[in-house]
Design a protein around this motif. Structure first.
Motif, mmCIF file in Angstrom:
data_model
loop_
_atom_site.group_PDB
_atom_site.id
_atom_site.type_symbol
_atom_site.label_atom_id
_atom_site.label_comp_id
_atom_site.label_asym_id
_atom_site.label_seq_id
_atom_site.Cartn_x
_atom_site.Cartn_y
_atom_site.Cartn_z
ATOM 1 N N GLY A 99 11.469 17.531 -48.021
ATOM 2 C CA GLY A 99 12.241 17.093 -49.184
ATOM 3 C C GLY A 99 12.596 15.626 -49.116
ATOM 4 O O GLY A 99 12.058 14.869 -48.307
ATOM 5 N N GLY A 100 13.542 15.231 -49.971
ATOM 6 C CA GLY A 100 13.847 13.818 -50.126
ATOM 7 C C GLY A 100 14.676 13.246 -48.993
ATOM 8 O O GLY A 100 15.531 13.915 -48.420
ATOM 9 N N ILE A 101 14.402 11.989 -48.657
ATOM 10 C CA ILE A 101 15.193 11.229 -47.695
ATOM 11 C C ILE A 101 15.521 9.876 -48.337
ATOM 12 O O ILE A 101 14.637 9.199 -48.856
ATOM 13 N N TYR A 102 16.786 9.534 -48.312
ATOM 14 C CA TYR A 102 17.276 8.284 -48.898
ATOM 15 C C TYR A 102 17.570 7.350 -47.725
ATOM 16 O O TYR A 102 18.469 7.599 -46.931
ATOM 17 N N THR A 103 16.784 6.279 -47.608
ATOM 18 C CA THR A 103 16.825 5.436 -46.417
ATOM 19 C C THR A 103 17.453 4.085 -46.698
ATOM 20 O O THR A 103 17.103 3.415 -47.676
ATOM 21 N N VAL A 104 18.383 3.694 -45.830
ATOM 22 C CA VAL A 104 19.010 2.374 -45.887
ATOM 23 C C VAL A 104 18.950 1.792 -44.481
ATOM 24 O O VAL A 104 19.304 2.475 -43.516
ATOM 25 N N ARG A 105 18.512 0.540 -44.361
ATOM 26 C CA ARG A 105 18.374 -0.051 -43.026
ATOM 27 C C ARG A 105 18.926 -1.477 -43.030
ATOM 28 O O ARG A 105 18.689 -2.235 -43.969
ATOM 29 N N ASN A 106 19.664 -1.817 -41.980
ATOM 30 C CA ASN A 106 20.126 -3.186 -41.794
ATOM 31 C C ASN A 106 20.351 -3.440 -40.310
ATOM 32 O O ASN A 106 20.234 -2.535 -39.488
ATOM 33 N N LEU A 107 20.686 -4.672 -39.961
ATOM 34 C CA LEU A 107 20.854 -5.037 -38.564
ATOM 35 C C LEU A 107 21.935 -4.186 -37.904
ATOM 36 O O LEU A 107 23.077 -4.173 -38.345
ATOM 37 N N ALA A 108 21.552 -3.463 -36.873
ATOM 38 C CA ALA A 108 22.468 -2.631 -36.079
ATOM 39 C C ALA A 108 23.113 -1.527 -36.902
ATOM 40 O O ALA A 108 24.243 -1.136 -36.656
#
Length: 268
Positions: free
Chosen positions: A98-107
């Motif tokens: 199913g769906g995955i909502y991804t957010v990425r930033n430093l550390a």
């Protein structure tokens, strides 16, 4: 005398014109030199080719007349992670699930990503917020080494690591092994801090049972001994005691062979 002077002047003028004609091609035509390579790595044309080739592979079996994808369901997982390229969604989520909502930033910090996380929690109604740190974290290593020489945007983001790492600041005189273990503890401390901030921010949804906030460490460097890339769940709604995490009703569907990775353990 006048004739001799005129002859000498004419001779000098002829020599000067000859020199100008000899030098003019070198001046008018630029020298072709090889441009220095800015950085090592895959050239842009290869990357762009891979991007389009990957999309072609993704589109196999999809007809041009098929309807577009509709966002009709809440994402099963909201994932906040570090942008380290060694980390991929497959480490925490199967695509078919199913769906995955991804957010990425430093550390993997909550505050710099607040708008995106708010949208996932309050607008898309995600039920799990997973915050993962990772061993061998380059952003935290840069924080330890000093980052005053970096750009404004990077400094602003790394500045926000002071609260979670205040008790674990790097000092001079440590051996490489000591620094390695310190970095692991910093990663864990940062995960705990980001989970606590998420619990404060979404307290209403957590208390109502509509959101669970989990914190984990992806062990890229195999410091825990379970293999590089192993995920350890070290925080569950603020609970950090391994025994209590294993007793939680939220982990009843965890496969038996994975229960050993519920809770933190000491780095080797």
């Amino acid at each position: 005398m006048a004739r001799t002077t005129l002859f000498t002047f004419s001779l000098l003028l002829t020599i000067l014109l000859g020199l100008l004609l000899t030098l003019s091609p070198a001046v008018s035509q630029p020298t072709l030199e090889a441009l220095p390579k800015i950085r090592a790595g895959t050239p842009p044309h290869s990357v762009l080719g891979n991007i389009m080739g990957s999309n072609r592979q993704f589109m196999q079996g999809i007809k041009a007349t098929d309807p577009g994808r509709q966002l009709t369901q809440a994402p099963h997982l909201i994932w906040l992670a570090d942008p380290d390229p060694r980390i991929s969604p497959e480490m925490v989520w199967e695509r078919k699930a199913g769906g995955i909502y991804t957010v990425r930033n430093l550390a993997n910090q909550l505050e710099p990503a607040a708008a995106a996380i708010d949208y996932g929690v309050r607008s898309l109604h995600g039920t799990i917020l997973l915050i993962t740190g990772n061993t061998d974290n380059q952003a935290i290593a840069q924080f330890n080494e000093g980052y005053e020489h970096l750009g404004t945007a990077i400094r602003r983001e790394l500045n926000q690591l002071h609260p979670p790492l205040a008790r674990l600041l790097a000092t001079t005189g440590k051996s490489a092994e000591e620094m390695q273990k310190l970095l692991v503890r910093q990663v864990e401390s940062n995960v705990d801090y980001q989970v606590s901030r998420a619990l404060e921010r979404y307290r209403d949804r957590v208390d109502s049972g509509r959101l669970v906030v989990a914190g984990g460490v992806i062990d890229l460097a195999n410091h825990y001994g379970g293999g590089p890339g192993r995920l350890y769940l070290i925080n569950l709604n603020g609970e950090t005691e391994p025994g209590k995490i294993r007793q939680s009703s939220h982990v009843v569907r965890v496969p038996p062979e994975m229960r050993d990775y519920l809770g933190r353990r000491s780095a080797r």
